[in-house]
Design a protein around this motif. Sequence first.
Motif, PDB file in Angstrom:
ATOM      1  N   ARG A  18      77.751  38.413  10.102  1.00 36.10           N
ATOM      2  CA  ARG A  18      78.043  37.155  10.782  1.00 36.10           C
ATOM      3  C   ARG A  18      78.754  36.167   9.872  1.00 36.10           C
ATOM      4  NH1 ARG A  18      72.620  37.877  12.019  1.00 36.10           N
ATOM      5  NH2 ARG A  18      72.028  36.009  10.851  1.00 36.10           N
ATOM      6  N   ILE A  19      79.090  36.553   8.662  1.00 37.91           N
ATOM      7  CA  ILE A  19      79.713  35.630   7.728  1.00 37.91           C
ATOM      8  C   ILE A  19      81.011  36.224   7.204  1.00 37.91           C
ATOM      9  CG2 ILE A  19      77.568  34.528   7.016  1.00 37.91           C
ATOM     10  CD1 ILE A  19      77.456  36.335   4.641  1.00 37.91           C
ATOM     11  N   PRO A  20      81.917  35.375   6.712  1.00 41.87           N
ATOM     12  CA  PRO A  20      83.224  35.863   6.235  1.00 41.87           C
ATOM     13  C   PRO A  20      83.074  36.837   5.078  1.00 41.87           C
ATOM     14  CG  PRO A  20      83.236  33.476   6.512  1.00 41.87           C
ATOM     15  CD  PRO A  20      81.808  33.917   6.645  1.00 41.87           C
ATOM     16  N   ALA A  21      84.060  37.692   4.932  1.00 40.99           N
ATOM     17  CA  ALA A  21      84.019  38.738   3.901  1.00 40.99           C
ATOM     18  C   ALA A  21      84.092  38.169   2.496  1.00 40.99           C
ATOM     19  CB  ALA A  21      85.155  39.727   4.127  1.00 40.99           C
ATOM     20  N   PHE A  22      84.662  36.957   2.329  1.00 36.68           N
ATOM     21  CA  PHE A  22      84.863  36.442   0.980  1.00 36.68           C
ATOM     22  C   PHE A  22      83.556  36.228   0.228  1.00 36.68           C
ATOM     23  CE2 PHE A  22      84.465  32.483   3.431  1.00 36.68           C
ATOM     24  CZ  PHE A  22      83.555  31.769   2.667  1.00 36.68           C
ATOM     25  N   VAL A  23      82.447  36.054   0.954  1.00 37.30           N
ATOM     26  CA  VAL A  23      81.189  35.789   0.252  1.00 37.30           C
ATOM     27  C   VAL A  23      80.718  37.004  -0.550  1.00 37.30           C
ATOM     28  CG1 VAL A  23      80.417  34.029   1.889  1.00 37.30           C
ATOM     29  CG2 VAL A  23      79.760  36.425   2.237  1.00 37.30           C
ATOM     30  N   GLU A  24      81.248  38.182  -0.222  1.00 32.82           N
ATOM     31  CA  GLU A  24      80.859  39.372  -0.962  1.00 32.82           C
ATOM     32  C   GLU A  24      81.761  39.622  -2.170  1.00 32.82           C
ATOM     33  OE1 GLU A  24      80.669  42.628   1.743  1.00 32.82           O
ATOM     34  OE2 GLU A  24      78.747  41.977   2.581  1.00 32.82           O
ATOM     35  N   ASN A  25      82.806  38.798  -2.336  1.00 36.01           N
ATOM     36  CA  ASN A  25      83.653  38.928  -3.519  1.00 36.01           C
ATOM     37  C   ASN A  25      82.824  38.733  -4.781  1.00 36.01           C
ATOM     38  OD1 ASN A  25      85.824  39.236  -1.837  1.00 36.01           O
ATOM     39  ND2 ASN A  25      86.617  37.159  -2.127  1.00 36.01           N
ATOM     40  N   GLN A  26      83.013  39.627  -5.731  1.00 38.48           N
ATOM     41  CA  GLN A  26      82.277  39.474  -6.987  1.00 38.48           C
ATOM     42  C   GLN A  26      82.822  38.306  -7.814  1.00 38.48           C
ATOM     43  OE1 GLN A  26      79.633  40.939  -7.710  1.00 38.48           O
ATOM     44  NE2 GLN A  26      79.577  42.881  -6.606  1.00 38.48           N
ATOM     45  N   ARG A  27      84.093  37.997  -7.614  1.00 38.92           N
ATOM     46  CA  ARG A  27      84.725  36.983  -8.454  1.00 38.92           C
ATOM     47  C   ARG A  27      85.715  36.150  -7.659  1.00 38.92           C
ATOM     48  NH1 ARG A  27      85.023  36.143 -13.756  1.00 38.92           N
ATOM     49  NH2 ARG A  27      86.823  35.086 -14.638  1.00 38.92           N
ATOM     50  N   GLY A  28      85.465  34.848  -7.607  1.00 37.81           N
ATOM     51  CA  GLY A  28      86.451  33.912  -7.124  1.00 37.81           C
ATOM     52  C   GLY A  28      86.433  33.610  -5.649  1.00 37.81           C
ATOM     53  N   VAL A  29      86.655  32.327  -5.318  1.00 42.36           N
ATOM     54  CA  VAL A  29      86.831  31.864  -3.941  1.00 42.36           C
ATOM     55  C   VAL A  29      88.038  30.932  -3.930  1.00 42.36           C
ATOM     56  CG1 VAL A  29      84.405  32.074  -3.300  1.00 42.36           C
ATOM     57  CG2 VAL A  29      85.228  29.939  -4.337  1.00 42.36           C
ATOM     58  N   LYS A  30      88.482  30.546  -2.710  1.00 35.09           N
ATOM     59  CA  LYS A  30      89.717  29.766  -2.584  1.00 35.09           C
ATOM     60  C   LYS A  30      89.501  28.262  -2.587  1.00 35.09           C
ATOM     61  CE  LYS A  30      92.146  33.357   0.050  1.00 35.09           C
ATOM     62  NZ  LYS A  30      92.783  33.696   1.356  1.00 35.09           N
ATOM     63  N   ASN A  31      88.349  27.803  -2.092  1.00 37.81           N
ATOM     64  CA  ASN A  31      88.152  26.363  -1.950  1.00 37.81           C
ATOM     65  C   ASN A  31      86.667  26.032  -2.002  1.00 37.81           C
ATOM     66  OD1 ASN A  31      87.119  26.881   0.759  1.00 37.81           O
ATOM     67  ND2 ASN A  31      89.276  27.137   1.369  1.00 37.81           N
ATOM     68  N   TRP A  32      86.357  24.738  -1.916  1.00 39.92           N
ATOM     69  CA  TRP A  32      84.966  24.300  -2.045  1.00 39.92           C
ATOM     70  C   TRP A  32      84.111  24.744  -0.859  1.00 39.92           C
ATOM     71  CZ3 TRP A  32      82.689  22.726  -6.283  1.00 39.92           C
ATOM     72  CH2 TRP A  32      83.471  22.227  -7.335  1.00 39.92           C
ATOM     73  N   GLN A  33      84.700  24.835   0.325  1.00 44.34           N
ATOM     74  CA  GLN A  33      83.938  25.305   1.476  1.00 44.34           C
ATOM     75  C   GLN A  33      83.491  26.749   1.258  1.00 44.34           C
ATOM     76  OE1 GLN A  33      86.059  24.975   5.161  1.00 44.34           O
ATOM     77  NE2 GLN A  33      84.364  25.769   6.415  1.00 44.34           N
ATOM     78  N   GLU A  34      84.419  27.575   0.771  1.00 47.42           N
ATOM     79  CA  GLU A  34      84.051  28.959   0.477  1.00 47.42           C
ATOM     80  C   GLU A  34      83.037  29.019  -0.667  1.00 47.42           C
ATOM     81  OE1 GLU A  34      87.334  31.504  -0.233  1.00 47.42           O
ATOM     82  OE2 GLU A  34      88.155  31.336   1.812  1.00 47.42           O
ATOM     83  N   ALA A  35      83.183  28.145  -1.655  1.00 51.99           N
ATOM     84  CA  ALA A  35      82.249  28.131  -2.781  1.00 51.99           C
ATOM     85  C   ALA A  35      80.826  27.855  -2.307  1.00 51.99           C
ATOM     86  CB  ALA A  35      82.683  27.086  -3.805  1.00 51.99           C
ATOM     87  N   SER A  36      80.664  26.905  -1.403  1.00 55.24           N
ATOM     88  CA  SER A  36      79.329  26.573  -0.888  1.00 55.24           C
ATOM     89  C   SER A  36      78.699  27.765  -0.179  1.00 55.24           C
ATOM     90  CB  SER A  36      79.424  25.387   0.077  1.00 55.24           C
ATOM     91  OG  SER A  36      79.838  24.225  -0.593  1.00 55.24           O
ATOM     92  N   ALA A  37      79.479  28.455   0.650  1.00 53.09           N
ATOM     93  CA  ALA A  37      78.957  29.621   1.366  1.00 53.09           C
ATOM     94  C   ALA A  37      78.642  30.750   0.391  1.00 53.09           C
ATOM     95  CB  ALA A  37      79.972  30.082   2.415  1.00 53.09           C
ATOM     96  N   TRP A  38      79.512  30.954  -0.606  1.00 54.59           N
ATOM     97  CA  TRP A  38      79.324  32.008  -1.606  1.00 54.59           C
ATOM     98  C   TRP A  38      78.028  31.785  -2.381  1.00 54.59           C
ATOM     99  CZ3 TRP A  38      78.871  32.780  -6.845  1.00 54.59           C
ATOM    100  CH2 TRP A  38      79.306  34.014  -7.375  1.00 54.59           C
ATOM    101  N   LEU A  39      77.787  30.561  -2.791  1.00 57.78           N
ATOM    102  CA  LEU A  39      76.572  30.234  -3.556  1.00 57.78           C
ATOM    103  C   LEU A  39      75.325  30.349  -2.685  1.00 57.78           C
ATOM    104  CD1 LEU A  39      78.003  27.111  -5.408  1.00 57.78           C
ATOM    105  CD2 LEU A  39      77.433  29.295  -6.467  1.00 57.78           C
TER     106      LEU A  39
END
Length: 477
Positions: A18-39
């Motif tokens: 149910r969440i974007p694929a970028f959160v599974e990236n081992q390294r790096g996000v594109k913006n602060w919104q993605e950073a919050s979801a990744w963390l």
Amino acid sequence: MSVQKKELRSSNRGARNRIPAFVENQRGVKNWQEASAWLEWRGIEDIECITPDQAGVARGKMMPSKKFTSNTSLALPSAVFMTTISGRYPEDGNGFVYPEDDGDLKLMPDLTTLSVVPWETDPTAQVICDLVNQDGRFVEFTPRNVLRRVVEAYAQRGLKPVVAPEIEFYLVRKNPDPDYPLEPPVGRSGRAIGGGQGYSIAGVNEFDELIDDIYHFSEGQGLEIDTLIHEEGAGQLEINLRHGDPIELADQVFMFKRTIREAALKHGTYATFMAKPIQGQPGSAMHIHQSIVDIKTGQNIFTGEDGEETEAFRHFLGGMQRHVPGALIMLAPYVNSYRRLTQAASAPVNTKWGYDNRTVAFRVPRSDPAARRVENRIPSSDANPYLALAASLACGLIGMVQKEECEQPVHTAANEDAIDLPRGLLEAVELFEQDDALREILGEAFVTTYAAVKKAEFETFMEVISPWEREYLLLNV
């Protein structure tokens, strides 16, 4: 970890679909919104905001992840990037002036470097930061910005450097007393590791569990190791990285050094990147493979349409031959670095070049024409990777801009005759300050700051009385 936190992380993992694929990236996000979801998906509690100082040591701040994503302003004193390796401050002079107000520099997180800290027990992440002035301008004298300045000088000419570093290091027994020499570690065989194990698989296997942790820690951070080998020295290993963008590769070397040290400590040993840690053993290098690509065509400019060497290739080599002696202080930054650079060894003291010749400073490996590159064999592994790459690429660019002609290639042993490089730290600093072409491309602020730091480090070294002096001077003079 609390039950609630474990449940949160389990719930987050259960929601993968149910969440974007970028959160599974081992390294790096594109913006602060993605950073919050990744963390949040990882249940990260703390963030290490780090940046390399002049020595390549990680400096920065740690904070809760909620604060990190709440538009918090981060800053470090400017003095942090003007100190010597021993924590002292240089004297004013030769263009360097220590700022009286010791004002703050702002940390700007580069979200493309966001990754976990796999050796921490609590969920922790890390991010490499750039340093900017209060008005948003990049700080000229900080290492990551120095490399960025050189890469941008290439971009202004429609060019993009491609690099691949190779980093050698030693594993040594723990040594809390610096008065005692370092010793090779004991491997799984129960015996102290000996030298002469170049490319030995058995030598690598002596440290199986430690190397497994290096691989696991690296994978957890999205760092990619190309190959790992045992070098000639006792307990000396080498890691090769895949080629790519200079800033990204400098970031990887910066992170690899942290990773390897942490893996070694977990197994009760030290990992050291000193250039010459053990007397009588080979030194440790950071060889840098370099090629240049035309941004529009994507072609390697070292090779022409006919597959032959180009003028750009020869001029790049000419720039390396002429200007690397002036840039040596960035490639061999400490007194110990010059113990590695010796005659009759594969650590060159010349400025020659040749095809697949490991006795020259600048080796052209055998390859397909499209992969033609220049290997700089001078840098030692104690060098700050950002500054080593900046120096090497700057010398090549100067050569191409000024159309410096290279000498003829050397086909025989080249490291037993003339010495073309400075033999000590102060001589290297003097040449560095005299090279106006380097000063222009690297920036006045960096040159004056770095030279002042190196002079201060030499004076600190001169305060220490060595065992050699006690052995040969105590009763004989």
